[in-house]
Design an enzyme around this catalytic site. Structure first.
Site, mmCIF file in Angstrom:
data_model
loop_
_atom_site.group_PDB
_atom_site.id
_atom_site.type_symbol
_atom_site.label_atom_id
_atom_site.label_comp_id
_atom_site.label_asym_id
_atom_site.label_seq_id
_atom_site.Cartn_x
_atom_site.Cartn_y
_atom_site.Cartn_z
ATOM 1 N N ARG A 124 0.937 -1.171 0.152
ATOM 2 C CA ARG A 124 -0.051 -0.085 -0.027
ATOM 3 C C ARG A 124 1.015 1.340 0.061
ATOM 4 N NH1 ARG A 124 -5.182 1.160 2.799
ATOM 5 N NH2 ARG A 124 -4.356 2.662 4.211
ATOM 6 N N THR A 128 -1.177 7.702 -1.066
ATOM 7 C CA THR A 128 -2.289 7.532 -1.905
ATOM 8 C C THR A 128 -3.261 6.244 -1.450
ATOM 9 O OG1 THR A 128 -1.602 5.851 -3.360
ATOM 10 C CG2 THR A 128 -1.063 8.072 -3.898
ATOM 11 N N ASP A 222 -4.503 -13.911 9.072
ATOM 12 C CA ASP A 222 -3.482 -13.047 8.043
ATOM 13 C C ASP A 222 -2.760 -14.604 7.508
ATOM 14 O OD1 ASP A 222 -0.745 -12.399 7.183
ATOM 15 O OD2 ASP A 222 -1.564 -10.526 7.569
ATOM 16 N N ASP A 225 1.111 -14.403 8.212
ATOM 17 C CA ASP A 225 1.427 -14.505 9.537
ATOM 18 C C ASP A 225 1.476 -16.032 10.275
ATOM 19 O OD1 ASP A 225 1.995 -11.780 9.675
ATOM 20 O OD2 ASP A 225 0.195 -11.289 11.158
HETATM 21 N N1 URA Z 1 -5.103 -11.414 3.405
HETATM 22 C C1 URA Z 1 -4.932 -12.483 4.223
HETATM 23 O O1 URA Z 1 -4.131 -13.119 4.632
HETATM 24 N N2 URA Z 1 -6.051 -12.765 5.156
HETATM 25 C C2 URA Z 1 -7.260 -11.982 4.784
HETATM 26 O O2 URA Z 1 -8.294 -12.397 5.268
HETATM 27 C C3 URA Z 1 -7.314 -10.983 3.639
HETATM 28 C C4 URA Z 1 -6.086 -10.703 2.961
#
Ligand code: URA
Length: 230
Positions: A124, A128, A222, A225
C-alpha cells in the site's frame, strides 16, 4: 459455512455465491472442507497450518494444470504399440505475489519440474493508500508463457489487479493468466473481474464477505503471519 457430505465425499450444503464466468472453485468435497477447517481453526499450530495448506495448494496447482491447452502427441510404448495421447501446448511459469504467495511456490515446483518462478512485491502506498509496485522479477520470456499467478487470499483484489497490470505491461495476455488462491471473497472476485474478465481464477473456496479491515470472513486470519510466524 456448515456443510454435510455424502458417502462419495461431495459436499451437499456448501452452495456458495454465483461466480463470474471465468472463476471456478475446486470440487467442493468433504476432504477439501476438512483441510480448510484445519487451517481456518485459530488453534491449529503453525506446523499443521503449513502441512494442510500445502495439501490444498497441491490440489489447486493440479486443477490449474487441467486448464492448460494440450495438443495431440503419439508415443511408442515398450510393448511396441503406439499410444495417441496429448502433451501440453506451451510453457508455463509461476509468479508469486510476495510475501504470502511465496508459500505456494513449493506446491508448483512439486508438480512442474524446473518451473521458472517470478516474484512481484506490492504494498500500500502510504500517501495514496493504493496498491503500489515495489519490486518485480519476471522470466524474460514471460510473454510466451502461461502464467500461474499465486496468492493464497483474494481479499479486496487490489494486489491481484496491480499484479495483473504488471504482467500485462510485460506482454502477457490476460487470457494467459490463471490466478490460484485458497480463499476468495465475493468482493475481490467482482473487483478483479470488473477489470480483467479474461483472467481465469481458481479458488479452493469462496467465503462470505470482507470485514471493515478487509479481512475475509470467516477466512483464516492473516495467511502470511500464520504460515511464516505461527
Ligand atoms: N490477506 C490475508 O492473509 N487474510 C485475509 O483475510 C485477507 C487478506
Amino acid at each position: 459455512m456448515a456443510s454435510t457430505s455424502s458417502a462419495n465425499g461431495a459436499v451437499a450444503a456448501q452452495t456458495g455465491p454465483t461466480l463470474p464466468p471465468n472463476a471456478s472453485r475446486l470440487p467442493q468435497t468433504a476432504q477439501l472442507d476438512a483441510l480448510l477447517t484445519i487451517i481456518r481453526d485459530a488453534s491449529t499450530p503453525r506446523s499443521d497450518f503449513i502441512f494442510y495448506s500445502d495439501r490444498i495448494i497441491r490440489l489447486l496447482v493440479e486443477e490449474g494444470l487441467n486448464h492448460l491447452p494440450t495438443v495431440p502427441q503419439t508415443v511408442m510404448t515398450p510393448t511396441g504399440f503406439s499410444y495417441s495421447g496429448v502433451s501440453f501446448q506451451g510453457r508455463i511459469c509461476g509468479v508469486s505475489i510476495l510475501r504470502a504467495g511465496e508459500a505456494m511456490e513449493a506446491g508448483l515446483r512439486e508438480c512442474c519440474r524446473s518451473v521458472r518462478i517470478g516474484k512481484i512485491l506490492i504494498q500500500r502506498d502510504e500517501e495514496t493508500a493504493k496498491p503500489k509496485l515495489f519490486y518485480a522479477k519476471l522470466p524474460e520470456d514471460i510473454a510466451e508463457r502461461w502464467v500461474l499467478l499465486l496468492d493464497p487470499m483474494l481479499a479486496t483484489g487490489g494486489s491481484a489487479i496491480k499484479a495483473i497490470e504488471v504482467l500485462i505491461e510485460n506482454g502477457v495476455k490476460a487470457e494467459q493468466i490463471l490466478f490460484l488462491n485458497l480463499i476468495a471473497s465475493p468482493e475481490g472476485l467482482a473487483n478483479m473481474y470488473s477489470k480483467f474478465p479474461q483472467v481465469k481464477v481458481i479458488s479452493a473456496w469462496v467465503d462470505e464477505r470482507l470485514d471493515e479491515k478487509s479481512y475475509i470472513i470467516p477466512g483464516l486470519g492473516d495467511y502470511g503471519d500464520r504460515y511464516y510466524s505461527g
